[in-house]
Design an enzyme around this catalytic site. Structure first.
Site, mmCIF file in Angstrom:
data_model
loop_
_atom_site.group_PDB
_atom_site.id
_atom_site.type_symbol
_atom_site.label_atom_id
_atom_site.label_comp_id
_atom_site.label_asym_id
_atom_site.label_seq_id
_atom_site.Cartn_x
_atom_site.Cartn_y
_atom_site.Cartn_z
ATOM 1 N N HIS A 49 0.900 -1.219 0.033
ATOM 2 C CA HIS A 49 0.021 -0.072 0.130
ATOM 3 C C HIS A 49 0.983 1.132 -0.014
ATOM 4 O O HIS A 49 0.386 2.311 -0.511
ATOM 5 C CB HIS A 49 -0.885 -0.023 1.200
ATOM 6 C CG HIS A 49 -1.964 1.017 1.035
ATOM 7 N ND1 HIS A 49 -3.073 0.829 0.255
ATOM 8 C CD2 HIS A 49 -2.405 2.179 1.942
ATOM 9 C CE1 HIS A 49 -3.868 1.872 0.393
ATOM 10 N NE2 HIS A 49 -3.440 2.729 1.313
ATOM 11 N N HIS A 96 -10.142 2.442 -0.988
ATOM 12 C CA HIS A 96 -10.623 2.198 0.479
ATOM 13 C C HIS A 96 -11.332 0.880 0.624
ATOM 14 O O HIS A 96 -12.276 0.559 1.053
ATOM 15 C CB HIS A 96 -11.240 3.257 1.150
ATOM 16 C CG HIS A 96 -10.362 3.607 2.200
ATOM 17 N ND1 HIS A 96 -10.766 4.011 3.592
ATOM 18 C CD2 HIS A 96 -9.036 3.775 2.431
ATOM 19 C CE1 HIS A 96 -10.049 4.260 4.516
ATOM 20 N NE2 HIS A 96 -8.913 4.192 3.944
#
Length: 746
Positions: A49, A96
């Site tokens: 990430h 998300h």
């Protein structure tokens, strides 16, 4: 001051998502075993990430500069493109997904909050929010729970924050059943002289944390987003952050004020990996170090350890590097907005991120070793073409029977959750706050926003057809870029640049990485031809549930510029007796990946539709020329559902003034279902007055672009070749009420 005693071994490192090779590299960097706090910092900063370790090598092949870009891709928190008049547009999209899978409301809400901070830390005032959403079967109760929660989270945060949500897309497919995709995009405007950088430099300059207090919410959110969703995911609810849009609104105003004050060296949002990320990235960019004392950090929970404070992803926080001597000036601004502002450390010249707490050094790491482009690992993973590719490509359109009732087929497609109006979604969003929205959702192929400072307008869109990418990752991604550019063009805009959110499965699986590699290559192909450089974006791997991976979904976000209000074009038919023209590529009857095939026949097979990028660019530029001489009254590209669905949408996209059409298509030897529902690329429906038809045909002929007069706007029915004859009211009822009928059933 003594360094904390290291207590870390390989087993603990593995639990933090680090490989044996990475653990040994850390030991070599430090010259010793890491402390527990250092292990946590490395684990989040080297997670996929934050580090893009499995993707950056490929992403660097994209066109990342040129055009009107003011910063290269990845250089700052968001992309920045010049729009003239001393102004620039900042925009970015991020995922998300995993947080939204376990806590849909907060996962989606904090996705919106995070992407807004990326934009306003550039000094840009956000003017619009967009999204791209994917869910499983809409008839499934759990999917409806996720759908409701995500939409409400986006709406509540955006509405409270005071930025209109103006565009997006929603798709449903069983491949997303256990792993929804929630991608949020923000767009903002900044003056050239007020752009802020995410940098810390200047020995002795103070480092401040501003905004909310730090809690235990979101700890290891970055690593949570870098693993597959499993039965254990539900237990990781603490990894989902909690947002407060009202605090973020205060933080927005205070941040923009302090940026204009000239007291800052740099500023960065505390998003993924929190303090760990902002301190390491800002100091690495400034070829400096940062020394911070965590005892000074405002916390809202007792007994928080250095590990927890460094990894917390509590929302609505910023890290500031302030010019020495201006600490009190900065505090005064944040006090005015009732926000914390605390000096927690200072910039050093040794290149070390040094973390102190309770009289001990908890971490001492070279900043550059933590970050993308520095010491973070970079991998080239193995690729293998998935076996399903050969299988699905064998599909023969002749294997499905031709419909006996085309009226029924059209109405069923208009009621497909992937085609039907998303009114139930966007009516929960405040689309008009700040009064800059010129074209809200549902009225055109993209949203259009007014730039009050200049009299110009921005067109914006997100797009991707995951089925196309599943069938042909390279071509499917080319189409995603081209579709966005077409949507922008159909509103009268000139595309400026691309941001992307690449949603894929586990990169350690060769078949998944093959999809990813092909998609990145396809994006590069299209962006080069269409002159839409990549301004930045986000990679989201590990989008898999226990059964399978999601469709590979490289979502494209695009912004375009409209110079004059007269050029703004919507998709709805305007007046009786207007002439309907079909311009662009010849019909091929492409059914591969079509909604007709997947929704009515439950088949996802074939190949993605053919696209000629050079022809696409020629069509786009020609359409823009026609719009700029004010002879195009409506414009709508042919995409999901094919020609028949496009014509139906043109009849009713203005809910207050629906109107019919009489269509006569040329005979081309294709079966009627392929002519009407095939999703051939590079084709647009436009309308004009009778007196302008010859001019349009002449101008398109000069560019060797086919133009066919196919009908006239009239009446209250859509009639196509006498095969389809449906009232506009019946289509409207099906199209606008389909999703409400499913979601609001008692």
């Amino acid at each position: 001051m003594q360094l904390e005693e290291p207590i870390v071994d390989l087993a603990l490192a593995s639990k933090h998502g680090l490989t044996e090779e990475e653990f040994n590299t850390i030991i070599n960097i430090l010259g010793r075993t890491p402390t527990y706090t250092e292990l946590g910092i490395f684990s989040v900063m080297w997670s996929e990430h934050c580090s893009y370790k499995n993707s950056i090598a490929l992403l660097k092949t994209l066109p990342r500069s040129g055009g009107k870009l003011l910063v290269s891709a990845g250089e700052e928190n968001a992309g920045l493109v010049d729009i003239g008049d001393g102004l620039a547009v900042a925009f970015k999209i991020e995922s998300h997904n995993h947080p939204s899978a376990v806590e849909p409301y907060q996962g989606a809400a904090t996705g919106v909050g995070g992407i807004m901070r990326d934009v306003f830390t550039m000094g840009a005032r956000p003017i619009a929010s967009l999204n791209s959403l994917r869910f499983g079967d809409i008839n499934d109760d759990h999917v409806q729970h996720l759908f409701r929660g995500v939409v409400k989270g986006i709406g509540d945060y955006g509405n409270s924050f005071g930025v209109p949500t103006v565009a997006g897309e929603v798709y449903f497919d069983k491949s997303y059943q256990g792993n929804p995709l929630v991608n949020a995009m923000a767009v903002g405007i900044v003056k050239h002289g007020e752009v802020a950088r995410a940098i810390a430099s200047g020995k002795g300059n103070p480092v401040m944390i501003v905004g909310s207090s730090t809690g235990r919410d979101g700890i290891h959110g970055a690593t949570f987003a870098s693993e597959e969703i499993s039965e254990e995911s539900e237990a990781k609810r603490p990894s989902v952050q909690v947002g407060d849009p009202f605090t973020e609104k205060l933080l927005l105003e205070a941040t923009l004020e302090v940026i204009r004050s000239n007291y800052l060296v740099g500023v960065q949002d505390m998003g993924a990996a929190g303090i760990s990320c902002s301190t390491s990235e800002m100091s690495a960019k400034g070829n400096a170090g940062i020394d911070i004392d965590l005892d000074l950090v405002p916390v809202r929970e007792e007994g928080m350890t250095a590990y927890e404070i460094m990894l917390s992803e509590s929302q609505e926080r910023m890290l500031l590097c302030v010019k020495k001597g201006h600490e009190e000036d900065v505090k005064k601004i944040f006090r005015k907005w009732d926000l914390h502002s605390v000096v927690v450390g200072n910039v050093t010249d040794d290149g070390i991120l040094r973390v102190r707490k309770n009289g001990q050094i908890k971490a001492e790491i070279p900043s550059k070793c933590l970050v993308l482009g520095g010491g973070a690992p970079v991998y080239q993973r193995k690729t293998k073409e998935p076996s399903y590719i050969t299988s699905v490509r064998k599909f023969d359109p002749k294997s499905i029977s031709e419909p006996s009732d085309y009226n029924k087929v059209l109405l069923e497609l208009l009621g497909s959750p992937n085609i039907a109006s998303k009114r139930w979604v966007y009516h929960q969003y405040d689309m008009m706050v700040r009064t800059n929205t010129v074209i809200p959702p549902g009225r055109a192929d993209a949203a259009v926003m007014r730039i009050k400072e200049s009299g110009k307008f921005l067109s914006m869109k997100t797009d991707c057809n995951g089925k196309y990418v599943y069938l042909n990752p390279r071509r499917g991604t080319q189409i995603a870029v081209a579709e966005c550019a077409m949507n922008i063009t159909c509103t009268g805009g000139t595309p400026l640049g691309v941001t992307n959110c690449l949603n894929f499965g586990n990169p350690y699986k060769p078949e998944m990485y093959w999809q990813f590699k092909e998609a990145v290559l396809g994006m590069g192909d299209a962006c080069r031809v269409l002159d839409t450089p990549v301004t930045g974006g986000n990679v989201s791997f590990y989008n898999e549930n226990p059964d399978a991976a999601v469709f590979p979904t490289p979502v494209i976000g695009m912004v375009g510029l409209i110079e004059k209000q007269a050029h703004i074009t919507t998709s709805n038919f305007k007046n009786n007796n207007d002439i309907i023209l079909l311009i662009g590529a010849q019909a091929r009857g492409e059914l591969g990946g079509s909604e007709y095939l997947s929704y009515l026949h439950k088949i996802v097979a074939g190949d993605a539709p053919y696209i000629d990028l050079e022809f696409e660019e020629k069509l786009l530029s020609s359409l823009r020329e026609l719009i700029k001489i004010n002879i195009v009254k409506s414009s709508h590209d042919i995409s999901d559902g094919g020609l028949a669905v496009t014509l139906a949408e043109c009849c009713m996209s203005d809910q207050e003034k629906c109107i019919g059409a009489k269509i006569q298509l040329p005979k081309n030897g294709l079966r009627s279902d392929r002519r009407l529902f095939g999703e051939d690329q590079s084709r647009v429906i436009i309308t004009t007055e009778k007196k302008n038809v010859d001019t349009i045909k002449k101008k398109l002929s000069e560019k060797e672009i086919p133009c066919i007069e196919i009908g006239i706007v009239e009446g209250d029915r859509l009639n196509i070749d006498e095969i389809i004859d449906v009232s506009v009211e019946e289509m409207r009822d099906k199209y606008y009420k389909a999703i409400e009928a499913i979601i609001e059933k008692q």
